[in-house]
Design an enzyme around this catalytic site. Structure first.
Site, mmCIF file in Angstrom:
data_model
loop_
_atom_site.group_PDB
_atom_site.id
_atom_site.type_symbol
_atom_site.label_atom_id
_atom_site.label_comp_id
_atom_site.label_asym_id
_atom_site.label_seq_id
_atom_site.Cartn_x
_atom_site.Cartn_y
_atom_site.Cartn_z
ATOM 1 C CG ASP A 101 -0.623 -22.132 -15.220
ATOM 2 O OD1 ASP A 101 -0.554 -23.337 -15.458
ATOM 3 O OD2 ASP A 101 -0.968 -21.647 -14.140
ATOM 4 C CG ASP A 124 -0.966 -19.843 -9.756
ATOM 5 O OD1 ASP A 124 -0.920 -20.833 -10.490
ATOM 6 O OD2 ASP A 124 -0.644 -19.838 -8.571
ATOM 7 C CB CYS A 129 -0.937 0.011 1.196
ATOM 8 S SG CYS A 129 -0.067 0.103 2.760
ATOM 9 C CB CYS A 149 4.738 -0.109 1.600
ATOM 10 S SG CYS A 149 3.642 -1.330 2.297
ATOM 11 C CG ASP A 205 -3.139 -24.164 -12.744
ATOM 12 O OD1 ASP A 205 -3.004 -25.376 -12.807
ATOM 13 O OD2 ASP A 205 -2.349 -23.392 -12.189
#
Lengths: 61, 804
Positions: free
Chosen positions: B706, B702, B107, B110, B512
């Site tokens: 893939d 992910d 965010c 940070c 997946d």
């Protein structure tokens, strides 16, 4: 209405300055991050000016 | 400690394991921490006087981890001048600059924390973080501070920084963006001025205006529009010219023709002092088109940057073994035949074979297989994967371009360049429309030239302006931009223009399993004891044995059991398990064969009736207990699947995992079609088989493995937690990792498609009715301009409905 013949050229000069300021801002990287500054303004570094609680006395900065 | 009210770690939000007593006082209140790492990070933040971070942050931080001395040595390597050559810029004196990739930014707080912390270091001249790209730029005085100290300081507050070489691609992006912004600025400022003058001129048409003043205003408008024509609108003319040279008619041809034609006509009117001027339309049209393209470019760049971050998978240095011993060298210097030592926790630098040692390797990034793979002497190692357990000596066989990792990147690049075929369909339809329009305009001009040469120019211009496919060319992008914005607010990022159109048509959603439907973390499910032992006692022993292990099972055990016991003389056997002494008893935890081997032959304790399959615990007397672990399904995954089915989409699951696991998860979520133990090739084959039957496939994945499948599916979505490469190849990214957003995205995509259809219908109806009127001379050019703007406005307003 003759004043317009003077005012419009002046507005053109101001417009030129505006464009120049824009180009300068782009060159100096002010458009590199379009998200961060909006949040950054909320987190200013002015908190050290506010008196600290005593238990943080060992703070060494 | 009260077991029912299990607190979450104040720093990272993970559950605090029972028995853990790590606390940090924040804002006068003792807050629980889950591990020494988080505790150290939180203390560093508080003692640095940056406690406000916890008040401002909007997301939980990444779990803290303290650096071990070996990692600090690794950081020190970045100080070497020969290594710095690739990523450090030297300025005057000892001043140096470098670009860093920051990991762990969740965010805006940070960003604040990092900037404040690093800027306070003596010797750091400047440090700025780009929130959109998660990159940082640091400049420092090399005499007062070393780069490794800066990196260590960033580590101390819980983030990871990697120096990187911004590279050529990045420089191109930066230049492209600067140029687009400059054009936008010029067009925008000029547009405002010209519009202001246009209002005066329109008012003058009604109330009467001094002829000299009128002429003056028109000349000023002409002068103002010149930079727009000569500079801002250049991209349209260049691309139109390129299209014409290839004998094609893209969208940019009529756009250029409209802008150029309207400008030429207006300039002619201004100079001759007769007729209408359209400078306001010209500048406005240019500005809106440029703005649309700028937004599109931003999304494209973000996708490209993610791909570039893949280099992060490869380490920067490697420990080369030669006659004099071990030597740290830059990975770029490795050649086939070199022997390299890979310590546990390190990434493998290049492709090669194991020559010494036995360990497990985490290949999840490349293969998607979550369980670590065993590697013995003679086995292949792939660059970019991580060594888990014990040191390995490997011989390098392939480096650089020849490695598996670069092959995958190349595959991906190719798939991406082949893809926009679908997206060009809309342009191809428009091409015929444009061609027809140009022929028609010529015919109208010719007919009027024969019959009434005086009005020929005005009428031809009316035809061109009134039928200018502005509404037509705005119909799709306006709707897409509005929908993309709405989805981004939901946390669904669209990186390709065609993604929404294709998603709306999709008939199949294929998941997946790993990391998309599940949390991607092993969780303790239960324990089954053999004989007369306490289940809790077994759990405690197992947790003590795994107390310092990095294995995924260890983390699951630690999260469950109290750390009351201590194990001594621990020895790990890679691929088998771990042995240690607890309260004077030797225990083993691991696969059944390894654990039963400990049992002394004279022991009389009865073993289980059935051979156990999972992770078992045993001592010299025999097996004690068996532990069950499983990956939990994500929250609301079942609702998301049900909702997708309601939308008439077939949901399928293709997974590389074991049949039992896949069946369980599919059952829990109500997915009827599933396949287990799929290799990437199998997934690709399945997707292609479905496509051959006419299905439109949306793939949700992910992993890096893939990537080819994601590229093959008509539209692909990646979960935000997935690897950077998947982001790069995916058409959409679910940043929120909130599965119900998936059906929401499908719904928005369908609404977008409906709006695009309405817009196109409106634009066509308008053009078809306006055309005969203009061709027969019933529409004056100013009416045409008004009609064109009005029809564009209708289209844009209709598109804006999608934002809700």
């Amino acid at each position: 209405m003759d004043i317009l013949f003077l005012l419009i050229p002046i507005s053109l000069i101001i417009m030129g300055i505006a464009v120049w300021v824009f180009l300068w801002a782009i060159r100096s990287g002010q458009f590199d991050d379009l998200e961060g500054p909006a949040h950054r303004i909320l987190m200013d570094d002015d908190d050290p000016l506010i008196p600290r609680r005593p238990q943080l006395k060992d703070d060494d900065d | 400690m009260d077991m029912s009210a299990q607190p979450d770690c104040f720093h990272c939000g993970l559950p605090v394991p029972p028995g853990a007593r790590y606390e940090v006082e924040i804002d006068g209140q003792a807050q629980p921490m889950c591990c020494p790492g988080c505790q150290a990070v939180a203390s560093a933040i508080i003692s640095g006087g940056m406690g406000e971070f916890y008040r401002y942050r909007t997301g939980k931080s990444v779990r803290g981890r303290e650096l071990v001395p070996a990692e600090l040595d690794e950081l020190a390597l970045y100080n070497r001048d020969d290594l710095q050559q690739s990523f450090v810029q030297r300025k005057a004196g000892e001043q140096r600059e470098a670009a860093l990739i920051l990991e762990g930014i969740v965010c805006a707080a940070c960003v604040w924390l990092n900037e404040r912390h690093v800027k306070a270091l003596p010797g750091v001249l400047d440090f700025s973080v780009n929130y959109s790209t998660h990159r940082a730029h640091v400049s420092w005085d090399n005499q007062r501070i070393k780069l490794s100290d800066i990196l260590a300081a960033i580590n101390a507050i819980g983030y990871h920084a990697h120096p990187f070489d911004p590279g050529r691609q990045e420089a191109i992006y930066a230049r492209e963006k600067t140029r687009a912004l400059r054009r936008l600025a010029v067009a925008g400022v000029v547009m405002v001025q010209v519009m202001m003058l246009a209002v005066a001129l329109y008012a003058g048409d009604y109330d009467g205006m001094d002829a000299t003043l009128r002429h003056f205003l028109r000349v000023v408008s002409l002068l103002l529009t010149l930079p727009v024509m000569l500079y801002a609108a250049q991209p349209f003319f260049v691309s139109a010219w390129r299209d014409l040279k290839r004998r094609q008619t893209g969208m940019d041809v009529p756009v250029s023709l409209a802008i150029g034609g309207a400008f030429a006509a207006s300039a002619w009117s201004t100079l001759t002092g007769s007729g209408e001027i359209y400078f306001d339309s010209v500048t406005m049209f240019t500005f809106f088109l440029l703005a649309g393209r700028f937004l599109e470019m931003g999304a494209r760049h973000r996708a490209g940057q993610a791909a570039e971050e893949l280099i992060k998978l490869l380490p920067v240095t490697a420990a080369r073994l030669d006659d004099s011993g071990e030597q740290r060298v830059p990975v770029a210097d490795l050649v086939p035949g070199d022997r390299v030592l890979v310590r546990p926790g390190e990434s493998i630098a290049a492709d090669g074979r194991v020559i010494e040692g036995c360990s497990s390797v985490d290949e999840s990034l490349l293969t998607g297989e979550s369980a670590p793979q065993q590697r013995q002497p003679g086995d292949l190692l792939v660059g970019g994967t991580v060594n888990n357990e014990s040191p390995l000596v490997m011989e390098i066989e392939q480096v650089g371009e020849a490695t598996v990792l670069s092959a995958i990147v190349r595959l991906l690049d190719r798939a991406q360049t082949e893809k926009p075929e679908v997206a060009r369909l809309a342009d191809r339809v428009a091409r015929w429309f444009v061609l027809a329009l140009l022929i028609l305009a010529t015919a109208v001009a010719w007919w009027w030239w024969k019959h009434d040469p005086q009005h020929a120019f005005a009428i031809t211009l009316s035809v061109l302006v009134v039928t200018c496919p502005c509404a037509l060319s705005l119909a799709t992008p306006a709707a897409l931009t509005a929908a993309t914005g709405a989805l981004t607010r939901l946390g669904v990022l669209t990186t390709r223009g065609h993604a929404l159109e294709t998603l709306a048509r999709s008939t199949h959603v294929i998941f997946d399993k790993t990391g998309t439907l599940t949390e991607g973390r092993l969780r303790y499910q239960g324990v089954e004891v053999f004989g007369d032992v306490e289940p809790d006692r077994c759990l405690e022993i197992a947790a003590a044995l795994e107390a310092s292990s990095e294995h995924p099972i260890a983390a699951a055990l630690r999260a469950e059991a109290a750390c009351a016991l201590r194990a001594e003389s621990l020895t790990a056997t890679p691929g088998c398990g771990i042995e240690g002494t607890v309260d004077g008893q030797i225990y083993r935890l691991g696969i059944p064969d390894f654990v039963t081997a400990l049992r002394s032959p004279e022991s009389e304790l009865a073993g289980p009736a059935q051979a156990p399959t999972g992770v078992v615990l045993g001592n010299e007397q025999g097996l004690l207990a068996q532990f069950e672990f499983a990956d939990r399904v994500r929250e609301q995954a079942a609702e998301a699947v049900a909702e997708l089915k309601q939308l008439g989409v077939t949901v399928e699951l293709l997974s590389g995992d074991e049949a039992g696991v896949v069946r369980r998860i599919a059952g829990q979520l109500g997915i009827e079609h599933f396949q287990s133990r799929c290799r990437p090739e199998d997934k690709l084959a399945r997707v292609q088989a479905l496509q051959a039957q006419g299905a439109v496939v949306a793939m949700v994945g992910d992993g890096v493995n893939d990537a080819p499948v994601l590229a093959a599916a008509q539209v692909s979505l990646a979960m935000g937690g997935g690897t950077q490469l998947a982001h790069a190849s995916a058409d959409m990214v679910l940043l929120s990792e909130h599965l119900p957003h998936l059906p929401a995205a499908v719904r928005t995509a369908r609404r977008t498609r409906a709006v695009i259809r309405q817009n196109l219908t409106w634009a066509l109806v308008y053009n078809i009715t306006a055309l005969p009127l203009a061709a027969t001379g019933y529409i004056a050019p100013w009416m045409a301009a008004l009609g064109m703007s009005a029809s564009s406005l209708v289209v844009v307003v209709n598109a804006l409905r999608l934002r809700r």
